[in-house]
Design an enzyme around this catalytic site. Sequence first.
Site, PDB file in Angstrom:
ATOM      1  N   CYS A 296       3.558 -10.919  -0.617  1.00  7.54           N
ATOM      2  CA  CYS A 296       2.447 -11.620   0.030  1.00  7.54           C
ATOM      3  C   CYS A 296       1.178 -11.469  -0.809  1.00  7.54           C
ATOM      4  O   CYS A 296       0.986 -10.469  -1.490  1.00  7.54           O
ATOM      5  CB  CYS A 296       2.214 -11.062   1.433  1.00  7.54           C
ATOM      6  SG  CYS A 296       0.912 -11.921   2.352  1.00  7.54           S
TER       7      CYS A 296
ATOM      8  N   ASP B 247      -1.690 -10.898   0.250  1.00  5.44           N
ATOM      9  CA  ASP B 247      -2.599  -9.942   0.917  1.00  5.44           C
ATOM     10  C   ASP B 247      -3.107  -8.881  -0.058  1.00  5.44           C
ATOM     11  O   ASP B 247      -2.333  -8.284  -0.810  1.00  5.44           O
ATOM     12  CB  ASP B 247      -1.825  -9.290   2.079  1.00  5.44           C
ATOM     13  CG  ASP B 247      -2.728  -8.507   3.013  1.00  5.44           C
ATOM     14  OD1 ASP B 247      -3.446  -7.607   2.536  1.00  5.44           O
ATOM     15  OD2 ASP B 247      -2.713  -8.794   4.219  1.00  5.44           O
TER      16      ASP B 247
ATOM     17  N   ARG C 263      -4.016  -5.959   0.364  1.00 12.31           N
ATOM     18  CA  ARG C 263      -3.700  -4.557   0.672  1.00 12.31           C
ATOM     19  C   ARG C 263      -2.296  -4.148   0.252  1.00 12.31           C
ATOM     20  O   ARG C 263      -1.883  -3.022   0.497  1.00 12.31           O
ATOM     21  CB  ARG C 263      -3.853  -4.322   2.183  1.00 12.31           C
ATOM     22  CG  ARG C 263      -5.228  -4.643   2.715  1.00 12.31           C
ATOM     23  CD  ARG C 263      -5.221  -4.761   4.225  1.00 12.31           C
ATOM     24  NE  ARG C 263      -4.419  -5.911   4.675  1.00 12.31           N
ATOM     25  CZ  ARG C 263      -4.214  -6.223   5.946  1.00 12.31           C
ATOM     26  NH1 ARG C 263      -4.737  -5.475   6.901  1.00 12.31           N
ATOM     27  NH2 ARG C 263      -3.482  -7.277   6.263  1.00 12.31           N
TER      28      ARG C 263
ATOM     29  N   HIS D 239       5.376  -7.523   4.742  1.00 14.77           N
ATOM     30  CA  HIS D 239       4.594  -6.381   5.227  1.00 14.77           C
ATOM     31  C   HIS D 239       4.175  -6.585   6.672  1.00 14.77           C
ATOM     32  O   HIS D 239       3.867  -7.705   7.089  1.00 14.77           O
ATOM     33  CB  HIS D 239       3.360  -6.147   4.337  1.00 14.77           C
ATOM     34  CG  HIS D 239       2.319  -7.199   4.430  1.00 14.77           C
ATOM     35  ND1 HIS D 239       1.157  -7.035   5.135  1.00 14.77           N
ATOM     36  CD2 HIS D 239       2.271  -8.466   3.943  1.00 14.77           C
ATOM     37  CE1 HIS D 239       0.425  -8.140   5.049  1.00 14.77           C
ATOM     38  NE2 HIS D 239       1.074  -9.031   4.340  1.00 14.77           N
TER      39      HIS D 239
ATOM     40  N   CYS E 199       0.959  -8.769   8.681  1.00 15.54           N
ATOM     41  CA  CYS E 199       0.767  -9.920   7.797  1.00 15.54           C
ATOM     42  C   CYS E 199      -0.004 -11.019   8.536  1.00 15.54           C
ATOM     43  O   CYS E 199       0.449 -11.527   9.570  1.00 15.54           O
ATOM     44  CB  CYS E 199       2.123 -10.448   7.330  1.00 15.54           C
ATOM     45  SG  CYS E 199       1.981 -11.832   6.176  1.00 15.54           S
TER      46      CYS E 199
HETATM   47 CO    CO Z   1       0.835 -11.056   4.378  1.00 11.67          CO
END
Ligand code: CO
Length: 196
Positions: free
Chosen positions: A43, A45, A47, A99, A102
């Site tokens: 992803c 993202d 993090r 994750h 998400c």
């Molecule tokens: Co995500």
Amino acid sequence: MDQSYKRLFENNRKWVQEKLREDKNYFNRLSKGQKPEFFLIGCSDSRVSPNIITGAGPGELFIHRNIANLAVHTDLNFLSALQYAVEVLKVQHIIVKGHYYCGGVRAAMTDDYYGLIDNWLMNIRDVMRLHEDELNSITDDEQRFRRLVELNVIEQVNNVKGTSVLQKAIRNGTAPQIHGWVYDLNEGLLKDLKIT
Ligand code: CO
């Protein structure tokens, strides 16, 4: 004007100095080519950076990232990366890494309007429809969210396997192993869904 991005350049220079102190040929060697063992679909993202959470350095992971780590059959970007990973780099493992928490998966669970991204999130709504009975049987919202993250990873593993690239590799007996992992950013640990 905010120049916080300058911090990134400073960190970069520090990192180069550190690497060269350890090994003065470090960058010279990397410039010769790559032979990663792993192709990872993750992803976008901020993090969940695969290199940081797995401790993998430059040259170790070939990575494709998008919102909610989707392997979409009509996505030329994904397919190109996959083909290169399998046929040129000859990676031994393909990892779909989702994750918990998400935002993409969460958005797909709502009826809210986000615009263009709603078309992308349709892929997750397909996963929801495929697993409607199981998801509807989970009464706790948080648990249902977590399960959908896992089911999404499982379905993306199936999608990878279904691509022409993998089908050809399977026929030739050269297919890499495909794995489904979920990263729990609440505790920092990776979980193997064991669907290899
Ligand atoms: Co995500």
